[in-house]
Design an enzyme around this catalytic site. Structure first.
Site, short mmCIF file in Angstrom:
data_model
loop_
_atom_site.label_atom_id
_atom_site.label_comp_id
_atom_site.label_asym_id
_atom_site.label_seq_id
_atom_site.Cartn_x
_atom_site.Cartn_y
_atom_site.Cartn_z
N SER A 106 12.28 7.61 -8.37
CA SER A 106 11.57 6.36 -8.06
C SER A 106 10.07 6.57 -7.87
CB SER A 106 12.17 5.68 -6.83
OG SER A 106 12.48 6.61 -5.86
N LEU A 107 9.68 7.68 -7.25
CA LEU A 107 8.23 7.90 -7.10
C LEU A 107 7.59 8.05 -8.48
CD1 LEU A 107 8.29 10.35 -4.04
CD2 LEU A 107 7.65 7.95 -4.01
N GLY A 114 11.27 14.60 -3.13
CA GLY A 114 10.19 14.91 -4.05
C GLY A 114 10.13 14.00 -5.25
N HIS A 169 22.38 5.99 0.63
CA HIS A 169 22.19 7.43 0.72
C HIS A 169 23.34 7.98 1.55
CE1 HIS A 169 20.48 11.35 1.37
NE2 HIS A 169 19.52 11.06 0.52
N ARG A 205 20.33 4.81 -9.50
CA ARG A 205 19.11 5.61 -9.62
C ARG A 205 19.42 7.10 -9.46
NH1 ARG A 205 14.75 7.34 -5.37
NH2 ARG A 205 16.58 7.39 -4.06
N ARG A 251 24.94 10.41 -5.79
CA ARG A 251 24.91 9.79 -4.46
C ARG A 251 26.01 8.78 -4.20
NH1 ARG A 251 18.53 8.74 -3.52
NH2 ARG A 251 18.16 10.93 -3.19
N HIS A 259 19.67 2.63 1.04
CA HIS A 259 18.54 3.52 0.79
C HIS A 259 17.58 3.01 -0.28
CE1 HIS A 259 16.39 7.26 0.68
NE2 HIS A 259 16.71 7.50 -0.57
N GLU A 304 18.38 18.33 -7.03
CA GLU A 304 19.10 17.30 -6.26
C GLU A 304 20.30 16.84 -7.08
OE1 GLU A 304 15.97 15.24 -3.31
OE2 GLU A 304 15.89 14.49 -5.33
N ALA A 342 9.38 9.51 2.05
CA ALA A 342 10.11 10.24 0.99
C ALA A 342 10.06 11.73 1.30
CB ALA A 342 9.49 9.95 -0.36
N GLN A 343 11.23 12.35 1.26
CA GLN A 343 11.29 13.77 1.64
C GLN A 343 11.47 14.65 0.42
OE1 GLN A 343 14.65 14.09 4.26
NE2 GLN A 343 13.61 13.13 5.97
N SER A 365 0.82 -1.21 0.00
CA SER A 365 0.00 0.00 0.00
C SER A 365 0.86 1.27 0.00
CB SER A 365 -0.94 -0.01 1.20
OG SER A 365 -0.18 -0.11 2.40
N GLY A 366 1.95 1.24 -0.77
CA GLY A 366 2.72 2.46 -1.00
C GLY A 366 2.22 3.13 -2.27
N GLU A 393 9.35 -0.01 -6.22
CA GLU A 393 10.75 -0.34 -5.91
C GLU A 393 11.06 -1.83 -6.03
OE1 GLU A 393 12.27 1.82 -2.54
OE2 GLU A 393 14.07 0.56 -2.45
C1 LIG Z 1 13.63 7.96 3.77
C2 LIG Z 1 13.33 7.83 2.30
C3 LIG Z 1 13.32 8.95 1.48
C4 LIG Z 1 13.03 8.83 0.11
N1 LIG Z 1 12.94 9.95 -0.66
C5 LIG Z 1 12.56 9.84 -1.96
C6 LIG Z 1 12.33 10.99 -2.76
O1 LIG Z 1 12.44 12.12 -2.30
N2 LIG Z 1 11.96 10.80 -4.06
C7 LIG Z 1 11.81 9.57 -4.62
O2 LIG Z 1 11.48 9.47 -5.82
N3 LIG Z 1 12.02 8.46 -3.87
C8 LIG Z 1 12.36 8.56 -2.57
N4 LIG Z 1 12.56 7.44 -1.81
C9 LIG Z 1 12.29 6.14 -2.42
C10 LIG Z 1 10.78 5.96 -2.52
O3 LIG Z 1 10.16 6.48 -1.38
C11 LIG Z 1 10.43 4.50 -2.67
O4 LIG Z 1 11.18 3.92 -3.69
C12 LIG Z 1 8.96 4.36 -3.00
O5 LIG Z 1 8.17 5.03 -2.06
C13 LIG Z 1 8.57 2.90 -3.06
O6 LIG Z 1 7.20 2.84 -3.24
P1 LIG Z 1 6.52 1.41 -3.34
O7 LIG Z 1 5.06 1.65 -3.47
O8 LIG Z 1 7.20 0.61 -4.37
O9 LIG Z 1 6.86 0.72 -1.92
P2 LIG Z 1 6.51 1.18 -0.44
O10 LIG Z 1 6.05 2.57 -0.39
O11 LIG Z 1 7.65 0.80 0.43
O12 LIG Z 1 5.28 0.23 -0.07
C14 LIG Z 1 5.47 -1.16 0.06
C15 LIG Z 1 4.23 -1.75 0.68
O13 LIG Z 1 4.28 -3.16 0.60
C16 LIG Z 1 3.88 -3.72 1.85
N5 LIG Z 1 4.47 -5.07 1.93
C17 LIG Z 1 5.77 -5.40 1.84
N6 LIG Z 1 5.90 -6.74 1.93
C18 LIG Z 1 4.65 -7.25 2.07
C19 LIG Z 1 4.13 -8.55 2.23
N7 LIG Z 1 4.92 -9.64 2.28
N8 LIG Z 1 2.79 -8.72 2.36
C20 LIG Z 1 1.96 -7.64 2.33
N9 LIG Z 1 2.41 -6.37 2.20
C21 LIG Z 1 3.74 -6.19 2.07
C22 LIG Z 1 4.39 -2.73 2.85
O14 LIG Z 1 3.78 -2.91 4.09
C23 LIG Z 1 4.03 -1.43 2.15
O15 LIG Z 1 2.69 -1.12 2.35
C24 LIG Z 1 12.82 7.55 -0.45
C25 LIG Z 1 12.86 6.43 0.38
C26 LIG Z 1 13.10 6.55 1.74
C27 LIG Z 1 13.11 5.33 2.60
#
Ligand SMILES: Cc1cc2nc3c(=O)[nH]c(=O)nc-3n(C[C@H](O)[C@H](O)[C@H](O)COP(=O)(O)OP(=O)(O)OC[C@H]3O[C@@H](n4cnc5c(N)ncnc54)[C@H](O)[C@@H]3O)c2cc1C
Length: 535
Positions: free
Chosen positions: A391-392, A48, A244, A386, A290, A351, A115, A45-46, A12-13, A375
């Site tokens: 990534s967002l 953007g 990072h 990257r 980075r 990171h 950035e 994510a901070q 749920s990301g 991701e």
């Molecule tokens: C501190 C930080 C800062 C960042 N800043 C930036 C930024 O500024 N710009 C940018 O582009 N990117 C940034 N990133 C990277 C970016 O945030 C991530 O790559 C992106 O949010 C990933 O999104 P996602 O939906 O793929 O995964 P996520 O947002 O991590 O969501 C994954 C989901 O899967 C669920 N899940 C995992 N395993 C299971 C399982 N086995 N069963 C059920 N559910 C599960 C988790 O609970 C979660 O809900 C940052 C990352 C971090 C950690």
């Protein structure tokens, strides 16, 4: 219990939720997420979201910056697709209610920050809380959508595939492996339920927790990569782990990131003596990519024996800092660090995972009905490194194309027949009386990966890591089959698999490129290694 839907989304990301909002127009959507809905890297994510919105910027420049960062391994077609669809995705987020920061002088325009590695200001943001704002808006829209049902505290154990669980269902003309759903642990009751679906989407995020120091939240245990790999999905480029350069170094705070945009807005890295050491490492100094900055800090720390370096933005006005970085300012202040007056202690930390489940341009894996987005996926956008804030935007663009492709299989027929699927079998598993095995191995995997397969690698360290992970894997396997499963055991099992995939990929690649840096092969070797590492 058997739960059926048209779309099963795991995670749920940003990737899972943005896919869900589209899929809900077409069919019944089930989201399973292993903690609460907002527990996702997205929420942290901070910096953007990178997108070409400034008249002085261009798609070609964003593409060029992404390709340069990727060190020869990006898929140019994918890069073009993501970059050119970026502005539409930003508009879509705004239409969903995301409040991005606006320029202070031209208030009708979005504020764009810069950035490392970007040749123009092109990062759309909400102060330094971009991910939180995006996640808030996506959850708000998903929760009020009647076609979406979210199961919190539900963790996927394994995917249900034809050859693994339904062998008898395999008809003679079915040559490709097919995914039908997943076995899911209800963390509260301990029951394992069967979730069946016509389309299954892995959106499980990254794997930062495989390393001792990470900016990632606790959910980032690489589950999707391990689950997909066990089901037979191809995995690519796992050696490319992004560290990072600037995570807060403080005994009371584990994984708080100091955003790259602090350097984008003039922050300078200094060592304990106050030297602006990046001048010695790269012509772009603090705005180098980075990996260059992380390695420079690593070298600086190994040379000096110091525990951290410092990031200093105190020369900017106090008002600017408080307004631009309210989250970082407050977090540091809580720890008695006033960033308007003093430098911030920082260290590098794991990171972002550039590798993952290999997909095509529609987010399809090599398993029928199974998609991977966000991701967890290796789409070809990032190559060997990257570019910040890419990534967002990747998650958003791929959720669109994966949805459009998967919608072709949802023909509106409500009486879809799934093959007979066996119920989850606990066999003779009993409650464990020795949880120490799990906690010990968690710690050992993460420490071993940090020391032997971290920012700087060598052949000897990789051999040591290979030996260690074999032993740990065996121990986990024995434990897994004998005791009733729980979340920490499932995560450890996945973490160890991801560690093994990283070690194997790093061992295969006999050169240094992008994020993979091996002291025994210091040069990039385009003659032999100009290709993905596929397992
Ligand atoms: C501190 C930080 C800062 C960042 N800043 C930036 C930024 O500024 N710009 C940018 O582009 N990117 C940034 N990133 C990277 C970016 O945030 C991530 O790559 C992106 O949010 C990933 O999104 P996602 O939906 O793929 O995964 P996520 O947002 O991590 O969501 C994954 C989901 O899967 C669920 N899940 C995992 N395993 C299971 C399982 N086995 N069963 C059920 N559910 C599960 C988790 O609970 C979660 O809900 C940052 C990352 C971090 C950690």
């Amino acid at each position: 219990m058997e739960i059926k839907s048209d779309y099963l989304i795991i995670g749920s990301g940003i990737a899972g939720l943005s896919f869900a909002l589209k899929a809900a127009l077409r069919g019944r959507v089930t989201i399973v997420t292993k903690k609460e809905t907002m527990d996702a890297s997205t929420n942290y994510a901070q910096g953007g979201i990178a997108s070409v919105l400034d008249p002085h910027d261009s798609f070609d420049l964003h593409i060029k910056d992404t390709l340069e960062s990727g060190a020869g391994l990006c898929n140019e077609q994918v890069v073009r697709m993501v970059v050119t669809n970026g502005p539409d995705m930003i508009k879509e987020l705004i239409s969903l209610g995301v409040n991005f920061s606006h320029n202070t002088t031209q208030t009708e325009r979005l504020d764009l920050t810069q950035e490392g590695g970007h040749s123009r200001r092109r990062i759309v943001h909400t102060k330094d809380l971009t991910g939180q704002e995006v996640e808030r808006a996506l959850i708000y829209n998903a929760e009020k959508n009647k076609n979406i049902k979210i199961y919190e505290n539900h963790m996927v154990i394994d995917l249900i595939t034809t050859s693994k669980f339904i062998k008898r269902g395999l008809s003679t003309n079915e040559t490709k492996e097919t995914c039908w759903g997943a076995y899911v642990l209800d963390i509260i009751t301990g029951e394992v339920n069967t979730f069946l679906s016509r389309v299954i989407v892995l959106a499980t995020g990254g794997a930062g927790k495989v390393y001792l120091y990470t900016s990632n939240p606790d959910i980032a245990t690489g589950d999707g990569v391990a689950i997909g790999y066990r089901a037979g999905a191809k995995v690519a480029n796992m050696e490319f782990v992004q560290f990072h350069p600037t995570c807060l170094y403080h005994p009371m705070e584990n994984n708080f990131l100091i955003s790259e945009s602090v350097r984008g807005e003039g922050g300078r890295l200094i060592n304990k003596k106050g030297d602006h050491f990046m001048e010695r490492y790269h012509p772009l100094k603090d705005l180098a990519l980075r990996d260059v900055v992380a390695r420079s800090i690593d070298t600086e720390l190994k040379k000096s024996g110091d525990e951290c370096v410092y990031l200093d933005i105190s020369h900017r006005s106090s008002d600017f800092i408080k307004n631009r970085f309210p989250n970082i300012y407050m977090k540091c202040l809580e720890l008695n660090i006033d960033i308007t007056k003093e430098p911030i202690p920082v260290v590098p930390a794991a990171h972002y995972m550039c590798g993952g489940i290999m997909t095509d341009m529609q987010g399809r894996t090599n398993i029928t009905n199974l998609y991977a987005i966000g991701e967890v996926a290796c789409t070809g956008l990032h190559g060997a490194n990257r570019l910040a804030s890419n990534s967002l935007i990747e998650a958003l663009v791929f959720s669109r194309f994966a949805f459009e492709d998967s919608a072709k299989t949802i023909t509106g027929k409500d009486d879809y027949q799934f093959p007979p699927v066996p119920l989850w079998d606990t066999g003779s598993a009993t409650d464990s009386d020795e949880s120490v095995v799990v906690s010990h191995n968690w710690d050992e995997v993460r420490r071993m990966m940090w020391n032997y397969v971290g920012i700087v690698r060598t052949n000897k360290r990789l051999i040591r890591a290979t030996r260690r992970i074999e032993v740990i894997q065996q121990e986990i396997k024995d434990y897994y089959w004998n005791f009733i499963i729980a979340r920490d055991l499932l995560e450890l099992r996945n973490l160890a698999t991801v560690a093994e995939l990283i070690i194997t990929s790093a061992t295969i690649r006999k050169e240094s490129r992008g994020l993979h840096y091996n002291l025994d092969y210091l040069e990039r070797d385009d003659n032999n290694w100009h290709h993905d590492t596929i397992i």
